[in-house]
Design a protein around this motif. Structure first.
Motif, PDB file in Angstrom:
ATOM      1  N   LEU A 273      -1.117 -17.031  -5.174  1.00  0.00           N
ATOM      2  CA  LEU A 273       0.208 -17.082  -5.786  1.00  0.00           C
ATOM      3  C   LEU A 273       0.874 -15.706  -5.747  1.00  0.00           C
ATOM      4  O   LEU A 273       2.058 -15.576  -5.396  1.00  0.00           O
ATOM      5  CB  LEU A 273       0.069 -17.570  -7.228  1.00  0.00           C
ATOM      6  N   TYR A 274       0.107 -14.680  -6.086  1.00  0.00           N
ATOM      7  CA  TYR A 274       0.624 -13.312  -6.073  1.00  0.00           C
ATOM      8  C   TYR A 274       1.104 -12.916  -4.676  1.00  0.00           C
ATOM      9  O   TYR A 274       2.219 -12.410  -4.505  1.00  0.00           O
ATOM     10  CB  TYR A 274      -0.480 -12.373  -6.558  1.00  0.00           C
ATOM     11  N   GLN A 275       0.278 -13.146  -3.673  1.00  0.00           N
ATOM     12  CA  GLN A 275       0.643 -12.755  -2.313  1.00  0.00           C
ATOM     13  C   GLN A 275       1.854 -13.534  -1.816  1.00  0.00           C
ATOM     14  O   GLN A 275       2.713 -12.978  -1.123  1.00  0.00           O
ATOM     15  CB  GLN A 275      -0.555 -12.929  -1.380  1.00  0.00           C
ATOM     16  N   ARG A 276       1.928 -14.793  -2.184  1.00  0.00           N
ATOM     17  CA  ARG A 276       3.056 -15.607  -1.734  1.00  0.00           C
ATOM     18  C   ARG A 276       4.365 -15.174  -2.396  1.00  0.00           C
ATOM     19  O   ARG A 276       5.408 -15.084  -1.740  1.00  0.00           O
ATOM     20  CB  ARG A 276       2.777 -17.080  -2.033  1.00  0.00           C
ATOM     21  N   GLU A 277       4.309 -14.883  -3.689  1.00  0.00           N
ATOM     22  CA  GLU A 277       5.533 -14.555  -4.419  1.00  0.00           C
ATOM     23  C   GLU A 277       5.956 -13.096  -4.245  1.00  0.00           C
ATOM     24  O   GLU A 277       7.144 -12.803  -4.128  1.00  0.00           O
ATOM     25  CB  GLU A 277       5.350 -14.845  -5.910  1.00  0.00           C
ATOM     26  N   GLU A 278       4.993 -12.194  -4.256  1.00  0.00           N
ATOM     27  CA  GLU A 278       5.322 -10.768  -4.309  1.00  0.00           C
ATOM     28  C   GLU A 278       5.237 -10.047  -2.966  1.00  0.00           C
ATOM     29  O   GLU A 278       5.814  -8.989  -2.807  1.00  0.00           O
ATOM     30  CB  GLU A 278       4.398 -10.056  -5.307  1.00  0.00           C
ATOM     31  N   ARG A 279       4.478 -10.602  -2.016  1.00  0.00           N
ATOM     32  CA  ARG A 279       4.301  -9.984  -0.700  1.00  0.00           C
ATOM     33  C   ARG A 279       4.012  -8.482  -0.825  1.00  0.00           C
ATOM     34  O   ARG A 279       4.802  -7.635  -0.379  1.00  0.00           O
ATOM     35  CB  ARG A 279       5.513 -10.239   0.183  1.00  0.00           C
ATOM     36  N   PRO A 280       2.889  -8.143  -1.438  1.00  0.00           N
ATOM     37  CA  PRO A 280       2.608  -6.726  -1.720  1.00  0.00           C
ATOM     38  C   PRO A 280       2.548  -5.834  -0.490  1.00  0.00           C
ATOM     39  O   PRO A 280       2.817  -4.640  -0.571  1.00  0.00           O
ATOM     40  CB  PRO A 280       1.254  -6.777  -2.451  1.00  0.00           C
ATOM     41  N   ARG A 281       2.207  -6.404   0.682  1.00  0.00           N
ATOM     42  CA  ARG A 281       2.167  -5.573   1.907  1.00  0.00           C
ATOM     43  C   ARG A 281       3.528  -4.948   2.199  1.00  0.00           C
ATOM     44  O   ARG A 281       3.605  -3.879   2.784  1.00  0.00           O
ATOM     45  CB  ARG A 281       1.739  -6.420   3.113  1.00  0.00           C
ATOM     46  N   GLN A 282       4.593  -5.630   1.805  1.00  0.00           N
ATOM     47  CA  GLN A 282       5.936  -5.143   2.125  1.00  0.00           C
ATOM     48  C   GLN A 282       6.355  -3.947   1.280  1.00  0.00           C
ATOM     49  O   GLN A 282       7.301  -3.242   1.635  1.00  0.00           O
ATOM     50  CB  GLN A 282       6.950  -6.276   1.961  1.00  0.00           C
ATOM     51  N   VAL A 283       5.689  -3.738   0.150  1.00  0.00           N
ATOM     52  CA  VAL A 283       6.108  -2.650  -0.737  1.00  0.00           C
ATOM     53  C   VAL A 283       5.059  -1.550  -0.844  1.00  0.00           C
ATOM     54  O   VAL A 283       5.280  -0.547  -1.526  1.00  0.00           O
ATOM     55  CB  VAL A 283       6.445  -3.193  -2.148  1.00  0.00           C
ATOM     56  N   ALA A 284       3.922  -1.723  -0.167  1.00  0.00           N
ATOM     57  CA  ALA A 284       2.856  -0.728  -0.249  1.00  0.00           C
ATOM     58  C   ALA A 284       3.236   0.549   0.502  1.00  0.00           C
ATOM     59  O   ALA A 284       3.840   0.493   1.575  1.00  0.00           O
ATOM     60  CB  ALA A 284       1.562  -1.301   0.318  1.00  0.00           C
ATOM     61  N   SER A 285       2.882   1.693  -0.066  1.00  0.00           N
ATOM     62  CA  SER A 285       3.039   2.963   0.646  1.00  0.00           C
ATOM     63  C   SER A 285       1.990   3.084   1.744  1.00  0.00           C
ATOM     64  O   SER A 285       2.240   3.699   2.783  1.00  0.00           O
ATOM     65  CB  SER A 285       2.888   4.141  -0.322  1.00  0.00           C
ATOM     66  N   ALA A 286       0.800   2.529   1.488  1.00  0.00           N
ATOM     67  CA  ALA A 286      -0.286   2.543   2.463  1.00  0.00           C
ATOM     68  C   ALA A 286      -1.082   1.256   2.322  1.00  0.00           C
ATOM     69  O   ALA A 286      -1.449   0.867   1.209  1.00  0.00           O
ATOM     70  CB  ALA A 286      -1.193   3.744   2.255  1.00  0.00           C
ATOM     71  N   VAL A 287      -1.337   0.593   3.458  1.00  0.00           N
ATOM     72  CA  VAL A 287      -2.212  -0.578   3.494  1.00  0.00           C
ATOM     73  C   VAL A 287      -3.498  -0.140   4.181  1.00  0.00           C
ATOM     74  O   VAL A 287      -3.462   0.408   5.287  1.00  0.00           O
ATOM     75  CB  VAL A 287      -1.574  -1.755   4.253  1.00  0.00           C
ATOM     76  N   ILE A 288      -4.623  -0.363   3.527  1.00  0.00           N
ATOM     77  CA  ILE A 288      -5.893   0.191   4.003  1.00  0.00           C
ATOM     78  C   ILE A 288      -6.909  -0.925   4.207  1.00  0.00           C
ATOM     79  O   ILE A 288      -7.112  -1.769   3.323  1.00  0.00           O
ATOM     80  CB  ILE A 288      -6.425   1.234   3.008  1.00  0.00           C
ATOM     81  N   ASP A 289      -7.514  -0.925   5.370  1.00  0.00           N
ATOM     82  CA  ASP A 289      -8.564  -1.882   5.716  1.00  0.00           C
ATOM     83  C   ASP A 289      -9.912  -1.296   5.322  1.00  0.00           C
ATOM     84  O   ASP A 289     -10.311  -0.244   5.806  1.00  0.00           O
ATOM     85  CB  ASP A 289      -8.505  -2.167   7.219  1.00  0.00           C
ATOM     86  N   LEU A 290     -10.609  -2.004   4.426  1.00  0.00           N
ATOM     87  CA  LEU A 290     -11.922  -1.546   3.973  1.00  0.00           C
ATOM     88  C   LEU A 290     -13.040  -2.468   4.459  1.00  0.00           C
ATOM     89  O   LEU A 290     -14.095  -2.537   3.822  1.00  0.00           O
ATOM     90  CB  LEU A 290     -11.970  -1.479   2.443  1.00  0.00           C
ATOM     91  N   SER A 291     -12.816  -3.162   5.563  1.00  0.00           N
ATOM     92  CA  SER A 291     -13.880  -4.029   6.082  1.00  0.00           C
ATOM     93  C   SER A 291     -15.131  -3.206   6.397  1.00  0.00           C
ATOM     94  O   SER A 291     -16.256  -3.696   6.296  1.00  0.00           O
ATOM     95  CB  SER A 291     -13.402  -4.803   7.312  1.00  0.00           C
TER      96      SER A 291
END
Length: 200
Positions: free
Chosen positions: A169-187
């Motif tokens: 629900l959070y990802q669908r409504e807020e789309r946090p990737r669009q407002v992040a200063s940095a998106v980090i992959d921790l795989s």
């Protein structure tokens, strides 16, 4: 204290330098968002340690200690993932006792915990002060939602798959990737990788 140099620590030093360059002096609040609680907490702890290593005083906090009690949440209806997403946290308390006092600087004290969600009980407040130039690294799920974004100087999203209906629900409504200063992959947790956000 000098940290042992590893790929993770070197990455965090680079990230900390970027945050310092963007924000200069004064009080700076960095948010770390992500669905994986353990990874999010460890990343925020390590980032704060890197600031401390650079003689930049850093304080830690977590949104989980600003949850509402079960009794309070029950006022908003049945216990569902949507109820937790929309009403599980007391953001007004977060602003009142932590974010706003921290930003005021000077001798103004702030509180980093108000509630223990594991015991479902209030925490006796511990008031803390900080020097004029200081960092607050705060982690939490849903940290990049709209009503909180203006509280952060720098917004980190640790990329991961949604782990609950509330996360979806959070990802669908807020789309946090669009407002992040940095998106980090921790795989690969020992070797964080910067990835492009949706806004790039």
């Amino acid at each position: 204290m000098k940290l042992v140099s590893t790929p993770r620590v070197e990455y965090l030093r680079t990230l900390a330098a970027e945050i310092l360059n963007l924000n200069g002096r004064g009080r700076v609040i960095v948010a770390v968002d992500g669905a994986d609680h353990a990874a999010r907490t460890a990343f925020a702890d390590d980032l704060a340690a890197v600031f401390d290593e650079a003689d930049k005083p850093a304080f830690r906090a977590s949104l989980r200690y600003f949850q509402r009690s079960r009794q309070e949440q029950a006022r908003f209806g049945a216990d569902t993932p949507e109820r937790f997403y929309r009403h599980g946290y007391d953001y007004s308390a977060l602003r009142r006792v932590l974010l706003e006092p921290f930003r005021l600087g000077g001798s103004t004290a702030f509180v980093r915990q108000v509630f223990d969600p594991d015991r479902d009980t209030w925490v006796e407040p511990t008031w803390t002060t900080a020097p004029a130039d200081a960092f607050l690294v705060i982690d939490g799920e849903f940290a990049l939602r709209g009503e909180l974004r203006d509280g952060w100087n720098y917004r980190i999203l640790l990329e991961s798959e949604a782990t609950s209906e509330a996360d979806y629900l959070y990802q669908r409504e807020e789309r946090p990737r669009q407002v992040a200063s940095a998106v980090i992959d921790l795989s690969e947790r020992h070797q964080p990788q910067r990835v492009f956000s949706d806004s790039c």
